[in-house]
Design a protein around this motif. Structure first.
Motif, PDB file in Angstrom:
ATOM      1  N   GLN A 309       0.810  -1.214   0.000  1.00 49.01           N
ATOM      2  CA  GLN A 309       0.000   0.000   0.000  1.00 49.01           C
ATOM      3  C   GLN A 309       0.844   1.265   0.000  1.00 49.01           C
ATOM      4  O   GLN A 309       0.311   2.369   0.092  1.00 49.01           O
ATOM      5  N   ASN A 329     -15.731   3.024   3.931  1.00 48.27           N
ATOM      6  CA  ASN A 329     -15.675   3.093   2.482  1.00 48.27           C
ATOM      7  C   ASN A 329     -16.262   4.421   2.010  1.00 48.27           C
ATOM      8  O   ASN A 329     -17.018   5.075   2.725  1.00 48.27           O
ATOM      9  N   TYR A 533     -11.510  -7.979 -10.207  1.00 51.81           N
ATOM     10  CA  TYR A 533     -12.273  -7.580  -9.028  1.00 51.81           C
ATOM     11  C   TYR A 533     -11.905  -8.498  -7.872  1.00 51.81           C
ATOM     12  O   TYR A 533     -11.799  -9.721  -8.052  1.00 51.81           O
ATOM     13  N   GLU A 536     -14.049  -9.460  -0.814  1.00 50.65           N
ATOM     14  CA  GLU A 536     -13.732  -9.772   0.575  1.00 50.65           C
ATOM     15  C   GLU A 536     -14.900 -10.579   1.130  1.00 50.65           C
ATOM     16  O   GLU A 536     -14.945 -11.772   0.982  1.00 50.65           O
ATOM     17  N   SER A 673     -13.518  -4.570  -4.663  1.00 48.32           N
ATOM     18  CA  SER A 673     -12.381  -3.699  -4.944  1.00 48.32           C
ATOM     19  C   SER A 673     -11.837  -3.961  -6.344  1.00 48.32           C
ATOM     20  O   SER A 673     -11.714  -5.117  -6.756  1.00 48.32           O
ATOM     21  N   GLU A 674     -11.507  -2.890  -7.049  1.00 44.94           N
ATOM     22  CA  GLU A 674     -10.842  -3.027  -8.331  1.00 44.94           C
ATOM     23  C   GLU A 674      -9.353  -3.282  -8.108  1.00 44.94           C
ATOM     24  O   GLU A 674      -8.749  -2.718  -7.195  1.00 44.94           O
ATOM     25  N   SER A 684     -12.236   3.305  -9.528  1.00 40.97           N
ATOM     26  CA  SER A 684     -13.447   2.498  -9.518  1.00 40.97           C
ATOM     27  C   SER A 684     -14.002   2.428 -10.935  1.00 40.97           C
ATOM     28  O   SER A 684     -14.022   3.417 -11.671  1.00 40.97           O
ATOM     29  N   SER A 745      -4.097   3.859  -4.605  1.00 44.17           N
ATOM     30  CA  SER A 745      -5.489   4.115  -4.242  1.00 44.17           C
ATOM     31  C   SER A 745      -5.755   5.611  -4.232  1.00 44.17           C
ATOM     32  O   SER A 745      -4.839   6.434  -4.264  1.00 44.17           O
TER      33      SER A 745
END
Length: 882
Positions: A309, A329, A533, A536, A673-674, A684, A745
């Protein structure tokens, strides 16, 4: 729940030796002119239980009044081979209390004067040997709730088999009450809630011995798959759960109250899911929380994710923590609007568990980890206070913490770390009852249960926010009476501690950048590389496609199990599910070289591989669902077990010819999530609008009649930073500051609230000073017209002045007026609600005051400053142009 210690003497009257194949099947005919229906459970002569007596009574009650209550006899065995169902009506199943059972004069225990314990509801094997995996199934939108009271829910069936949430709540927007319920013996959660918008009230109940033998995530209290409106836990005890007491990963709960509960031995975090909206967790005792600890491998996985990340390895939070707060989110609201309280809780870990963790290099967890602490440090509406580490000193003579269960936990941990094959060690405490799976003793319940979680630590007996003992007050009946008499005020005090309520938006409008009208120096762009994609535990991906003729078709699904040995995903073609087993309920697939004997379909591990789904693979229940008529079809993928990734899907005919290719950018997706290959920004929907210096984009939106206000949340990347302005119908109403934060992100910028006219509005975003790659915007709409002084004006004699100069670069001055000497706080916040500076915090005399603000360390942008006094508060905005 101050339980005595006496075993249920079943054998004295009805025994356990009756022959299941010989029992009657019948139902009670309920009166139509009264609400209560007393449901019989046994033959009056032989005492043989009536199989499906409760189920059939409910199913055949065609003229039930709206207030129908099905009353169960104290001590009765309500065995059902088929599930209890309700849709379109509230199902109320209430067992007699001990007093009501005694008054009936029909006790079945011992000499007829003993309390038999609550009525038991249990699944029973059918004559063909099959077992319904559901005990209760609720469905319907509104008025399809469930009340369970004074009952014992036995998770194991009569042969000792367990199942994945035997109580399945497909209902939405309904009310559920579980009061004085024993949820006993199951592998996964007793209650699973796929439906959304529901309200749950769980009180005076006992979750015990929920432990499985397939993986470390078995053993949970209750699982929500679509969030909930309200969830309340009060005065409950949780004992021996090898995983989470609570789970709501897919969506947040709007209001969560977890007050005065006792939790002894739970293996993982307090909750799987951290996106609380309003959450008040207070006055609880947790002994051996997160006893699994974090293994070196788990830490490495967390480190790998952290670095991926874009974070520095040395900055990784040391601990996960028992209680966690995670970021919402983008579609779930503003961080500043959340209210979270973690107050007056006591945690303790026994020496035996500590020693077991140390021997296996497992890291025990504090109540709050580093990441969660940063939320409490940043947001005024998130408060953690008065939480202590203290040994409650449970009643030693009856508490299984010195040997038996501690030893089971030790074995469990050793088998987990050692990679032992199943069965794993159960973590159970059941003196007087056989181990799970003993078919000779289908119930053999012990009443009252032998646990005693009263305690000797006198400090904790007055440590509640209400001055009452911490933990489940059923162990302290007089304190419980005090609590119930003052409950409204006690709960209000908790809510007030996290801060006053905020003005909530009445709605939001999603504005995708690719749907905007673009002007000079702005272009819509699409990601061109390998895309997928990632699921979760929530969301869906939907494609629409055409097939040229009637016939049998198949799917070639490019999927990645993401390190799992086995997965169960939900595929629907035209709304019809595809399944290849009768056991797991989803399309079950394993990684080559792993999984269990139930696997018949495999994909290669370590990345994406093609899963072929054909008509011949489907089980008898779903056979024919890949035989399609010519024309338009839909394919939807839902999470099932979740934690799986999907890329391109090919639709093939019976000869293997590809008739449609479905790529991730072609799909309509939500809650997933992409993922884009490479170290690149992944917007997105795999599309964004690149707004170069001087460019702009606009959207047309309709607002309800009447004057409204709104604010924009902007999700973007801006490698060198930029500034922006927002206009409504040609008039500039707000500014935005785009930071230069990198990574894959989106970053977020939030404007101040501005006025919207009723009806059509054109909202325009223009940028300068750099390029902005805009992913999307969310317009939050409020049911108020004025945007000044959002928290209300101060009374006469008090005032907060506008800073001068404004805008400013390095320094500015703020004046305020006090009508009398008072405690004053003057704070500065960014537009995400994060406190960035405190200017005043203490007692100040009456009169006029001025304070200087040094902005040399603040980034350019809009900020809010707020004064708080005992008589009110007021806010204003200022603009920094460093």
């Amino acid at each position: 729940m101050r339980f005595a210690y006496r075993f249920l003497a079943l054998a004295a009257v009805c025994g356990l030796a009756w022959a299941p194949q010989a029992v009657a099947q019948d139902f009670t005919t309920c009166p139509t002119d009264q609400d209560e229906c007393l449901v019989e459970w046994a033959d009056p002569v032989t005492f043989a239980p009536i199989i499906n007596g409760l189920r059939n009574t409910i199913a055949n009650d065609e003229n039930r009044p709206a207030g129908r209550v099905y009353v169960l006899r104290r001590g009765g065995f309500y065995y059902n081979t088929d599930r209890l169902s309700n849709e379109g009506f509230d199902l109320r199943v209430i067992g007699q209390t001990a007093e009501e059972g005694a008054a009936s004069g029909e006790n079945v225990c011992g000499d007829g004067t003993q309390d038999c314990g609550p009525a038991i509801i249990q699944r029973f094997t059918r004559e063909d040997g099959s077992v319904d995996q559901r005990m209760i199934e609720s469905g319907g939108d509104g008025n399809s709730g469930l009340v369970l009271k004074n009952v014992w829910i036995m998770g194991v069936d009569n042969n000792g088999g367990t199942t994945y949430h035997p109580i399945n709540i497909n209902s939405s927007n309904s009310r559920f009450e579980f009061d004085n319920v024993v949820f006993d013996r199951n592998n996964w959660q007793h209650v699973g809630v796929p439906g959304g918008g529901n309200s749950f009230y769980i009180t005076n109940s006992f979750f015990r011995n929920i432990s499985g033998n397939s993986q470390i995530f078995e053993g949970r209290g209750i699982r929500f798959e679509a969030g909930a409106d309200t969830v309340v836990f009060e005065n409950n005890t949780f004992f021996n759960l090898t995983s989470f007491p609570f789970q709501s990963e897919a969506a947040p709960v709007e209001y969560f109250l977890f007050n005065h509960n006792t939790l002894v031995n739970f293996g993982r975090e307090f909750s799987a899911g951290t996106r609380w909206k309003k959450a008040y967790v207070a006055n609880n005792i947790m002994v051996n929380p997160y006893f699994q600890g974090e293994s070196p491998d788990q830490f490495q996985d967390r480190l790998d994710t952290w670095v991926a990340q874009g974070n520095a390895p040395e900055d990784i939070p040391t601990f996960v923590g028992v209680f966690s707060v995670g970021a919402l989110n983008s579609s779930e609201g503003l961080e500043v609007d959340r209210r979270i309280l973690l107050s007056n809780n006591a945690t303790f870990q026994t020496n035996a568990v500590t020693n077991a963790q140390n021997a296996l290099s497992l890291t025990g967890q504090p109540l709050v980890g580093d990441s969660t602490q940063s939320f409490f440090d940043t947001f005024d509406g998130m408060v953690a206070q008065n939480n202590v580490v203290a040994n409650p000193g449970f009643a030693s003579s009856t508490t299984p913490l010195n040997g038996d269960v501690d030893g089971q936990i030790n074995t469990f941990l050793n088998q987990w770390i050692g990679g032992e094959p199943t069965p794993w060690a159960y973590v159970y405490w059941d003196p007087g009852r056989p181990p799970i799976g003993d078919a000779l003793h289908p119930v053999s319940n012990v009443w009252p249960p032998v646990e005693d979680f009263s305690y000797s630590n006198s400090d904790l007996q007055t440590a509640g926010t209400d001055g009452l003992p911490l933990g489940d007050l059923n162990w302290y009946p007089s304190a419980k009476d005090t609590y119930l008499a003052n409950r409204a005020q006690f709960v209000q005090d908790l809510e007030d501690t996290a801060g006053p309520p905020v003005v909530q938006p009445i709605g939001q409008i999603q504005l995708q950048a690719e749907d905007a009208t673009v002007f000079d120096n702005a272009t819509v762009q699409s990601f061109e590389g390998f895309a997928s994609y990632v699921f979760e535990s929530s969301g869906s991906v939907v494609w629409t496609f055409d097939v040229p003729s009637n016939g049998e078709y198949g799917l070639n699904v490019l999927t990645d199990l993401r390190g799992s040995g086995e997965r169960g995903q939900t595929y629907l073609v035209n709304g019809n599910v595809l399944r290849n087993t009768d056991t797991f309920g989803e399309y079950f697939v394993c990684a080559t070289g792993s999984g269990n004997g139930d696997c018949v379909v495999f994909v290669e591990p370590g990345g994406f591989d093609t899963l072929e789904i054909r008509e011949s693979d489907l089980n008898s229940e779903t056979s024919g669902n890949l035989t399609l008529s010519a024309g338009t079809q839909t394919l939807e993928i839902q999470p099932g077990w979740g934690f799986q990734a999907f890329s391109t899907v090919e639709v093939v005919d019976a000869s293997g010819n590809v008739v449609a290719t479905l790529t991730p950018p072609d799909a309509t997706a939500s809650g997933v999530s992409e993922a884009c290959e490479g170290d690149v920004f992944c917007p997105s929907g795999f599309q964004s609008a690149l707004i170069e210096d001087g460019g702009s984009v606009s959207w047309s939106v309709d607002v309800q009649s009447g004057v409204r206000s709104g604010l924009l949340r902007l999700f973007y990347q801006a490698p060198t930073g930029a500034t922006g302005s927002v206009s409504v119908n040609g008039t500039e109403v707000a500014t935005a500051s785009f930071s230069s934060a990198g990574g894959t992100s989106a970053s977020e910028a939030v404007t101040i609230r501005f006025t919207l006219g009723s009806g059509a509005n054109t909202i325009t975003l223009a940028t300068s000073g750099g390029a902005v790659d805009l992913d999307q915007a969310i317009l939050l709409v409020y049911d108020v017209g004025s945007v000044a002084n959002e928290d209300g004006a101060l009374p006469e004699g008090y005032a907060l002045g506008q800073n001068f100069p404004n805008p400013f670069a390095q320094a500015t001055s703020i004046q305020y007026q006090l009508g009398e000497t008072a405690e004053v706080a003057l704070h500065v916040y960014d537009l995400l609600g994060r406190k960035v500076m405190t200017l005043v915090d203490g007692e100040m005399p009456a009169g006029s005051h001025s304070v200087n603000l040094d902005a040399s360390r603040l980034a350019s942008g809009t900020y809010i400053y707020r004064i708080e006094t005992p008589v009110g508060m007021e806010v204003r905005k200022m603009v920094v142009v460093n």
